[in-house]
Design an enzyme around this catalytic site. Structure first.
Site, PDB file in Angstrom:
ATOM      1  N   GLY A  81      -4.448  -0.878   6.137  1.00  0.00           N
ATOM      2  CA  GLY A  81      -4.276  -0.614   7.570  1.00  0.00           C
ATOM      3  C   GLY A  81      -5.539  -0.084   8.239  1.00  0.00           C
ATOM      4  N   GLY A  99       0.825  -1.206   0.000  1.00  0.00           N
ATOM      5  CA  GLY A  99       0.000   0.000   0.000  1.00  0.00           C
ATOM      6  C   GLY A  99       0.859   1.255   0.000  1.00  0.00           C
ATOM      7  CE  LYS A 100       4.446   2.077   5.679  1.00  0.00           C
ATOM      8  NZ  LYS A 100       5.672   1.933   6.499  1.00  0.00           N
ATOM      9  CG  ASP A 129      -6.208   4.021   4.881  1.00  0.00           C
ATOM     10  OD1 ASP A 129      -5.793   4.896   5.677  1.00  0.00           O
ATOM     11  OD2 ASP A 129      -5.598   3.705   3.848  1.00  0.00           O
ATOM     12  CG  ASP A 187       8.242   3.716  11.399  1.00  0.00           C
ATOM     13  OD1 ASP A 187       8.137   2.516  11.087  1.00  0.00           O
ATOM     14  OD2 ASP A 187       7.947   4.130  12.544  1.00  0.00           O
TER      15      ASP A 187
HETATM   16  P1  ITT Z   1       7.305  -1.406   6.423  1.00  0.00           P
HETATM   17  O1  ITT Z   1       7.884  -1.281   7.801  1.00  0.00           O
HETATM   18  O2  ITT Z   1       7.876  -2.543   5.652  1.00  0.00           O
HETATM   19  O3  ITT Z   1       7.355  -0.110   5.669  1.00  0.00           O
HETATM   20  P2  ITT Z   1       4.770  -1.631   7.818  1.00  0.00           P
HETATM   21  O4  ITT Z   1       3.344  -1.789   7.366  1.00  0.00           O
HETATM   22  O5  ITT Z   1       5.239  -2.558   8.905  1.00  0.00           O
HETATM   23  O6  ITT Z   1       5.722  -1.758   6.536  1.00  0.00           O
HETATM   24  P3  ITT Z   1       5.179   0.562   9.647  1.00  0.00           P
HETATM   25  O7  ITT Z   1       6.101  -0.201  10.503  1.00  0.00           O
HETATM   26  O8  ITT Z   1       5.521   1.984   9.319  1.00  0.00           O
HETATM   27  O9  ITT Z   1       4.981  -0.146   8.231  1.00  0.00           O
HETATM   28  O10 ITT Z   1       3.745   0.489  10.307  1.00  0.00           O
HETATM   29  C1  ITT Z   1       2.793   1.362   9.885  1.00  0.00           C
HETATM   30  C2  ITT Z   1       1.423   0.851  10.258  1.00  0.00           C
HETATM   31  O11 ITT Z   1       0.614   1.991  10.565  1.00  0.00           O
HETATM   32  C3  ITT Z   1       0.779   0.152   9.087  1.00  0.00           C
HETATM   33  O12 ITT Z   1       0.998  -1.251   9.097  1.00  0.00           O
HETATM   34  C4  ITT Z   1      -0.678   0.523   9.276  1.00  0.00           C
HETATM   35  O13 ITT Z   1      -1.255  -0.334  10.214  1.00  0.00           O
HETATM   36  C5  ITT Z   1      -0.585   1.923   9.876  1.00  0.00           C
HETATM   37  N1  ITT Z   1      -0.591   2.943   8.798  1.00  0.00           N
HETATM   38  C6  ITT Z   1       0.437   3.723   8.376  1.00  0.00           C
HETATM   39  N2  ITT Z   1       0.053   4.499   7.350  1.00  0.00           N
HETATM   40  C7  ITT Z   1      -1.230   4.185   7.110  1.00  0.00           C
HETATM   41  C8  ITT Z   1      -2.158   4.611   6.151  1.00  0.00           C
HETATM   42  O14 ITT Z   1      -1.848   5.483   5.206  1.00  0.00           O
HETATM   43  N3  ITT Z   1      -3.371   4.089   6.203  1.00  0.00           N
HETATM   44  C9  ITT Z   1      -3.720   3.183   7.131  1.00  0.00           C
HETATM   45  N4  ITT Z   1      -2.900   2.693   8.047  1.00  0.00           N
HETATM   46  C10 ITT Z   1      -1.646   3.193   8.040  1.00  0.00           C
END
Ligand code: ITT
Length: 220
Positions: free
Chosen positions: A163, A16-17, A165, A75
């Site tokens: 996530g 998603g990112k 959202d 992050d």
């Molecule tokens: P990477 O570390 O590999 O980038 P991750 O999903 O584990 O992937 P993070 O450690 O930064 O990333 O955790 C961020 C979490 O916060 C993510 O899994 C979502 O649950 C939430 N999150 C962050 N941005 C979001 C968004 O735009 N929309 C919804 N939830 C989001």
């Protein structure tokens, strides 16, 4: 990679990112490569930083050092006021180490069961770190961040994004992030805002690279 473009490996395992970065920065002469294609063995880092910035730097450094490419790491997470800022840096692991988005959302709804609508305020935060391991004098780091204010719904709405959202109601809009198109989410989201802050710095880096390349003379 075509000439005149730079390659940047996006240090995330969250599809998603990656999609949001491609949408926000895809018009620049940058190839945003997924970490899976550049480093198939990459298993992530231990995200033990106290802040989003520390964790973003840790991810960018790990990927830049292994790939010897410019790395962009994100992050991010959700801070809920009624929960003292939780889940915060633990957003991905709120309901446990390998929690799914559905499990995290269910736990959040349970934690806020008795919290009234007017105090369900929250914000998303995003810290971006772009690290250039080939910068003269060592690694150059660009750090930017973005936030998005809102509140937590009583049940999920919408099918877009990822996530939290479906539970995050955008302040002044009334729709959840998951009810917005990708473009509309990027225009107001924490990540979209951080990407906008990164954009001029990234353009400077691309121009700097173009000048350096002009100085290199290749043997015939
Ligand atoms: P990477 O570390 O590999 O980038 P991750 O999903 O584990 O992937 P993070 O450690 O930064 O990333 O955790 C961020 C979490 O916060 C993510 O899994 C979502 O649950 C939430 N999150 C962050 N941005 C979001 C968004 O735009 N929309 C919804 N939830 C989001």
């Amino acid at each position: 990679m075509t000439s005149g473009r730079i390659g940047v490996v996006v240090a995330t395992q969250n599809r998603g990112k990656l999609a949001e970065f491609r949408s926000a920065l895809g018009d620049l002469p940058v190839d945003l490569l997924s970490v899976d294609e550049v480093l198939p063995e990459y298993a992530g880092v231990v995200e033990d930083g106290a802040t989003f910035e520390e964790n973003a730097l840790k991810k960018a450094r790990a990927v830049a050092q292994s790939s010897l490419m410019i790395a962009l790491a994100d992050d991010s997470g959700l801070e809920v006021d009624a929960l003292g800022g939780a889940p915060g840096v633990r957003s991905a692991r709120y309901a446990g180490e390998r929690a799914t988005d559905a499990e995290n959302n269910a736990l959040l709804l349970r934690a806020l069961e008795d919290v009234s609508d007017d105090v369900r305020t929250a914000r998303f935060r995003c810290a971006l770190c772009l690290l250039d391991p080939w910068a003269p004098g060592g690694e150059a780091i660009i750090s930017v961040s973005g936030t998005c204010e809102g509140s937590i719904a009583r049940s999920p709405r919408g099918t877009g994004g990822f996530g939290y959202d479906p539970l995050f109601i955008v302040a002044g809009d009334g729709r959840t992030h998951a009810e917005l198109t990708d473009e509309a989410k990027n225009a107001i989201s924490h990540r979209g805002r951080a990407a906008q802050a990164l954009r001029p710095r990234l353009i400077e880096l691309i121009e700097e690279r173009a000048r350096t390349t002009e100085r290199i003379s290749f043997a015939p």
